[in-house]
Design an enzyme around this catalytic site. Structure first.
Site, short mmCIF file in Angstrom:
data_model
loop_
_atom_site.label_atom_id
_atom_site.label_comp_id
_atom_site.label_asym_id
_atom_site.label_seq_id
_atom_site.Cartn_x
_atom_site.Cartn_y
_atom_site.Cartn_z
N HIS A 317 -8.59 -15.02 -1.82
CA HIS A 317 -8.25 -13.75 -1.18
C HIS A 317 -9.02 -13.51 0.11
CE1 HIS A 317 -6.34 -12.87 -5.11
NE2 HIS A 317 -5.50 -12.22 -4.33
N ASP A 338 -1.91 -6.92 -7.54
CA ASP A 338 -3.05 -7.08 -8.45
C ASP A 338 -4.33 -6.41 -7.91
OD1 ASP A 338 -4.04 -8.87 -6.50
OD2 ASP A 338 -3.15 -10.59 -7.54
N ASP A 392 11.08 -3.74 -4.81
CA ASP A 392 11.42 -5.04 -4.25
C ASP A 392 10.87 -5.12 -2.83
OD1 ASP A 392 12.59 -7.44 -3.47
OD2 ASP A 392 14.53 -6.50 -3.03
N ASP A 411 1.23 -11.55 -0.30
CA ASP A 411 0.56 -12.23 -1.40
C ASP A 411 1.54 -12.31 -2.57
OD1 ASP A 411 -1.26 -13.37 -3.10
OD2 ASP A 411 -2.39 -11.53 -3.49
#
Length: 554
Positions: A317, A338, A392, A411
């Site tokens: 990351h 996340d 989406d 990501d």
């Protein structure tokens, strides 16, 4: 092709038929009109069950082995071929239509109902990658997928000729009319099965229990139709054999349903290790958290693929976020839920707003509430500058205002996974370019490079085709999973690709470097960024076409 009925020459009765013989009118306990309706209703239910078996194989194979287009093509083509073979083979059973149909449905219920558990078991304990067994077992799941497709197709194909014979024995009519009635029931049943699978069975029962339930319905309806409506056409021995056979099938399916939770836990431990803490089914996705307590690293899996590996997560990351934050970065859009990319963004001064678009609501919820995952992302979603939505990403970019963001961080799951292909298309990057403010940057996680550099350079070519200039770079990430398949066991994770590729893009020539006024990453350095650029240049494949919505190239 269904042949028109023709009287058979005199012969002795078949051993499974009652003494009256198989060629005369059926002796029904109800009126012919009612009997005919019951046969068509049975055809309706059996067709629905058959389509559920097909969809279950496609869905489970896509989850386990990736690339839903390939899995759907294999399952459907093999199954349709086998249906033709099954129809031809059923000609030999026409004189035993009632007994034959009962035996076919009992076998179909057993094979179809247990197919999901069997495929899952072979994958968990032998492994798509060879697992602990290795050798010939490496292709075990794919071979079993073809075998189940073939067996289920053969049995489904045998249904129509036998049902046609039963209908004609109830009340003789022209072949065209009988075929029209039977196919109408068959096609409507397939519609109901096709809708029941995603909207009823998967959400409420899951793949394993849903398929077992379908098998139970299949065997009850098939057995009831033969033993209830055509029992007078069967010998006493045939009735008892069918009754015992259907009872055994129901017993097997019921036992499997009772044990399915224990089976799933054992299979997850075989795939993910002994420290699975959270396992959630969200629609057609499975989210698993392993480790994260007592000093063990946290692993996050989505649909069986490793998304976060605790020990090596900062390497990934930091390389994804920090080069893109060099320059204006007051408004940032992050595609992926996340919270770990958000953590890196918030370390930079001058960030006013971060919009996060998560693909899966359960991943977002775990990022907020799970103690280990929220600690890893440093409770980034609790920051007042962060706004999180589940949507989406394609639709989110399509509805965003132009020139909204200084930085867009993509990501997302690897492009080799078919469900994510549109998120690596020229159209998608064109939308990303539209929402970039003047001087804005886009950074894309483009998957591992060493295993398949063509995929990585196709992503890079696609970003360029959208009107952006690119700077490819990479970094090591030994725990990351490949696009082609899951990384589940410790042995597999150790064999996973040791590099991850990124593409930094802007309207002017971008350069991957660290912001001199920004925070110092814990792992990433200017030297490692430069080494990552050089490593990517050595793998370059030129002349690749861009991937589009109508012509994906991954």
């Amino acid at each position: 092709m269904i042949e028109p009925h023709a009287p058979a020459p005199p012969r002795s009765p078949a051993p499974w038929s009652a003494p009256g013989g198989p060629d005369g009118p059926a002796r029904l306990p109800v009126r012919p009109g009612t009997g005919r309706f019951l046969v068509l209703a049975g055809a309706f239910v059996c067709a629905a069950c058959g389509l559920v078996y097909e969809l279950e194989l496609v869905a489970l194979a896509s989850y386990l082995m990736g690339d839903s287009v390939t899995q759907a093509s294999v399952v459907l083509s093999v199954m349709v071929f086998a249906m033709g073979v099954g129809s031809l083979a059923a000609k030999r059973l026409r004189r035993l239509a009632a007994a034959g149909f009962g035996a076919v449905e009992a076998t179909l219920a057993l094979v179809g109902g247990c197919s999901a558990m069997a495929l899952y078991a072979v994958f968990a304990w032998t492994g798509d990658w060879g697992g602990d067994w290795g050798g010939m077992w490496a292709e075990g799941p794919r071979c079993l997928l073809v075998a189940f497709s073939l067996a289920i197709g053969l049995l489904i194909g045998a249904e129509v000729p036998l049902l046609m014979e039963l209908i004609q024995r109830i009340r003789r009519q022209d072949a065209g009319g009988a075929v029209a009635d039977l196919f109408a029931a068959d096609y409507v049943g397939a519609l109901v099965g096709g809708l029941a699978f995603p909207f009823l069975l998967l959400p409420f029962f899951g793949q394993l229990t849903g398929t077992l339930l379908t098998g139970a319905v299949n065997t009850v309806v098939g057995g009831a139709l033969v033993l209830g409506l055509f029992r007078r056409d069967l010998t006493r021995r045939a009735r008892w054999l069918l009754l015992i056979g259907n009872g055994l099938v129901l017993a097997v399916l019921a036992s499997a349903a009772v044990l399915v939770d224990d089976f799933e836990r054992a299979a997850r431990q075989a795939m993910y290790g002994e420290d699975v803490r959270v396992a959630l089914q969200t629609g057609v996705k499975e989210v698993v958290l392993a480790g994260g307590t007592d000093g063990r690293p946290l692993d996050l899996y989505v649909d069986g693929r490793l998304r976060v590996g605790g020990r090596d997560e900062p390497r990934f990351h930091e390389a994804l976020v920090h080069p893109a934050m060099t320059g204006p970065h007051a408004r940032v859009l992050i595609l992926g839920g996340d919270g770990l990319a958000v953590r890196e963004v918030l370390r930079h001064p001058g960030v006013d707003r971060v919009d996060v678009v998560g693909l899966d609501a359960e991943v977002v919820r775990l990022a907020r509430t799970d103690p280990a995952l929220s600690a890893l992302n440093e409770h980034a979603f609790g920051d007042p500058r962060v706004r999180v939505t589940t949507a989406d990403p394609f639709g989110r970019l399509r509805g965003a205002d132009p020139a909204t963001y200084d930085v867009v961080v993509s990501d997302l799951p690897d492009p080799g996974i078919t469900a994510s292909t549109k998120l690596y298309s020229q159209e998608f990057y064109g939308l990303a370019r539209r929402v970039l403010a003047p001087g804005g940057r886009l950074v894309v996680h483009a998957g591992p490079v060493a295993d398949d550099p063509r995929v990585y350079w196709t992503v890079e070519a696609t970003v360029r085709a959208a009107g952006l200039r690119t700077a490819p770079y990479g970094t090591g990430s030994p725990r990351a999973a490949s696009a082609a398949g899951p990384a589940r066991t410790p042995a597999e994770r150790s064999r996973a690709p040791r590099d991850r590729g990124f593409v930094l893009a802007a309207r002017t020539d971008p350069r991957p470097r660290l912001d001199p006024d920004g925070p110092r990453p814990s792992v990433l350095t200017e030297a490692s960024l430069a080494a990552g650029e050089r490593a990517m240049r050595r793998t370059r494949i030129g002349g690749l076409p861009a991937s589009t919505l109508v012509h994906p190239r991954y």
